[in-house]
Write an enzyme that holds these catalytic residues in place. Sequence first.
Site, short mmCIF file in Angstrom:
data_model
loop_
_atom_site.label_atom_id
_atom_site.label_comp_id
_atom_site.label_asym_id
_atom_site.label_seq_id
_atom_site.Cartn_x
_atom_site.Cartn_y
_atom_site.Cartn_z
CE LYS A 199 -1.97 2.60 3.12
NZ LYS A 199 -1.80 3.93 2.49
CD GLU A 274 12.98 3.19 8.63
OE1 GLU A 274 12.87 4.10 9.49
OE2 GLU A 274 13.07 3.38 7.41
CB CYS A 308 12.64 7.98 10.02
SG CYS A 308 13.28 7.05 8.65
CD GLU A 405 10.06 11.36 13.73
OE1 GLU A 405 9.00 10.74 13.94
OE2 GLU A 405 10.97 10.92 13.01
P1 ADP Z 1 2.96 9.98 8.68
O1 ADP Z 1 2.51 10.32 10.07
O2 ADP Z 1 4.39 10.29 8.44
O3 ADP Z 1 2.03 10.39 7.59
P2 ADP Z 1 1.92 7.40 8.97
O4 ADP Z 1 2.56 6.46 9.93
O5 ADP Z 1 0.63 8.02 9.35
O6 ADP Z 1 3.01 8.44 8.62
O7 ADP Z 1 1.70 6.71 7.57
C1 ADP Z 1 2.59 5.85 6.95
C2 ADP Z 1 1.80 4.81 6.18
O8 ADP Z 1 0.97 4.10 7.08
C3 ADP Z 1 0.88 5.40 5.12
O9 ADP Z 1 0.87 4.53 4.00
C4 ADP Z 1 -0.47 5.38 5.82
O10 ADP Z 1 -1.57 5.31 4.94
C5 ADP Z 1 -0.37 4.12 6.63
N1 ADP Z 1 -1.26 4.05 7.80
C6 ADP Z 1 -1.73 5.08 8.56
N2 ADP Z 1 -2.53 4.63 9.53
C7 ADP Z 1 -2.59 3.27 9.40
C8 ADP Z 1 -3.25 2.22 10.11
N3 ADP Z 1 -4.02 2.46 11.17
N4 ADP Z 1 -3.05 0.93 9.70
C9 ADP Z 1 -2.25 0.68 8.64
N5 ADP Z 1 -1.61 1.63 7.93
C10 ADP Z 1 -1.78 2.91 8.29
#
Ligand code: ADP
Length: 503
Positions: A199, A274, A308, A405
């Site tokens: 994804k 990560e 990161c 962060e």
């Molecule tokens: P950021 O805060 O840097 O945007 P995220 O950790 O929110 O990073 O997002 C990184 C990835 O994780 C994206 O592909 C996002 O769609 C996905 N993501 C966000 N929330 C969830 C969740 N609850 N379960 C699985 N994937 C998620």
Amino acid sequence: MTTDAPLVELLPNVKAFIGEKRKMLIDGKWVTAKSGEFFEVVNPATGEVIAHAPSGGKADVDAAVAAAKRAFESGPWGKITPAERGKIIWRIGDLIMKYQEELAQLEALDNGKPISVARAADVVLAAELFQYMAGWCTKLDGRVLNLSVPYTPGVEYHAYTRREPVGVVAQIIPWNFPLLMAAWKLGPALASGCTVVMKLAEETPLSGLKLAEIMQEAGVPDGAVNIITGFGETCGAPLAAHPDVAKVAFTGSTEVGKLIARAASNDLKKVTLELGGKSPNIILNDADLNIAIPSAANAIFFNHGQCCCAGSRLFIQEGVYDEVVAGIAEIARNMKVGPGLDPTTEMGPLVSQVQFDRVSGFLKSGIDQGASFAAGGARVGDKGYFVAPTVITNVREDMKVYQEEIFGPVVTATRFKDADDELLRMANDTIYGLGGGVYTRDISKAHKIAARIRTGTVWINTYNIFDASMPFGGFKQSGWGREMGVEVFNNYLETKSVCVGLG
Ligand code: ADP
């Protein structure tokens, strides 16, 4: 300083790619979401909508995982020889270079990073990653074991280990290096013989969808790699929890990493994470400042601080503190801030309104808590998501800007007296453990400090150097497992012992 050069003229292929509503790759076919919905892709330099991608949901996840399961159990990917697999993966690298300008333009447009950086770093590193991993396909061997079974005297055994792919892997990636993060994850999964549902990040789906086309052209069989788009909660979460997924590989925030670990724990999937960082970067009095100052600036300003492992907490010994702060502040003030598609841009916009608001909130908290700004501290211009490269002084350990962060171009500068236990205490006093740096001409001190920084990577007299052969990942709440290097295969292979009684 802002840029004003003309923007790079988009290639006709790029115009066509963004002009059409995109589809996702499931089971070798290009499909829309079953809901028929799309989400908007925004240019962070202007805030304007530039493309549309399918808003995948649970039904699409189910279809993609079913395809990956079929491809794992009976598809050709697991049956072709390791050498054949290696050739296909190598070809992905070749094709990334064939389409390098297209990919770099998509990355600059979608993520906002300078096109010069996308061309020189993201695209090239992605190609090299696949080609490094291609070489491993033929080398993922087991061992022959020498048994001494004490309770069957006189019986001999022949025992060996096999290294077998874990199965269907779910990969969820972020928006800061859209193409490169896809490469870091897809390369080793494919080299191991796993099949994948990836994804992409909803902020930056374009280069990953182009990569999906490239993978088809390289000869990756239908279903072996499925690339889907959608939001975290509605697409990422069902993927991470899917019962037919054997392993989840995630890069993103520590907060979401914890959700993923919980979702995967129901059926004890393998998980690698990560996650975030608040990396210490230490400059000693005897450092070569011609190296240390630009390198420490790069450690935080590279990719607009959206790394990161960004060197976001600077510790500077008192003898060089003023000179280093002045040097980094000068670099910050002179950095050319502008759209990614301006070829003279050195720093682009943050990726989204959400990130812009987040980073702006941190800057405000710095002001409220009494920090000073040697450079930056505010937005640049009045459209798009630009934040000035920022150097914060008068830092206290209780400040939010020091503790949390920020994921933006913001560094705190803390003065220290001696390179002693107290310095290491401060450097390690964080929930994270991803990156770190030390600058000194004294090799003993450099290695002693490197050994005591509790992070997955330490750079000495340099920063932000990545290579497909060098493992990357975190201690503490920065994650589980390692990306790249031979270590990455620990995440994608099971070890099976086979024991034969020889009588
Ligand atoms: P950021 O805060 O840097 O945007 P995220 O950790 O929110 O990073 O997002 C990184 C990835 O994780 C994206 O592909 C996002 O769609 C996905 N993501 C966000 N929330 C969830 C969740 N609850 N379960 C699985 N994937 C998620």
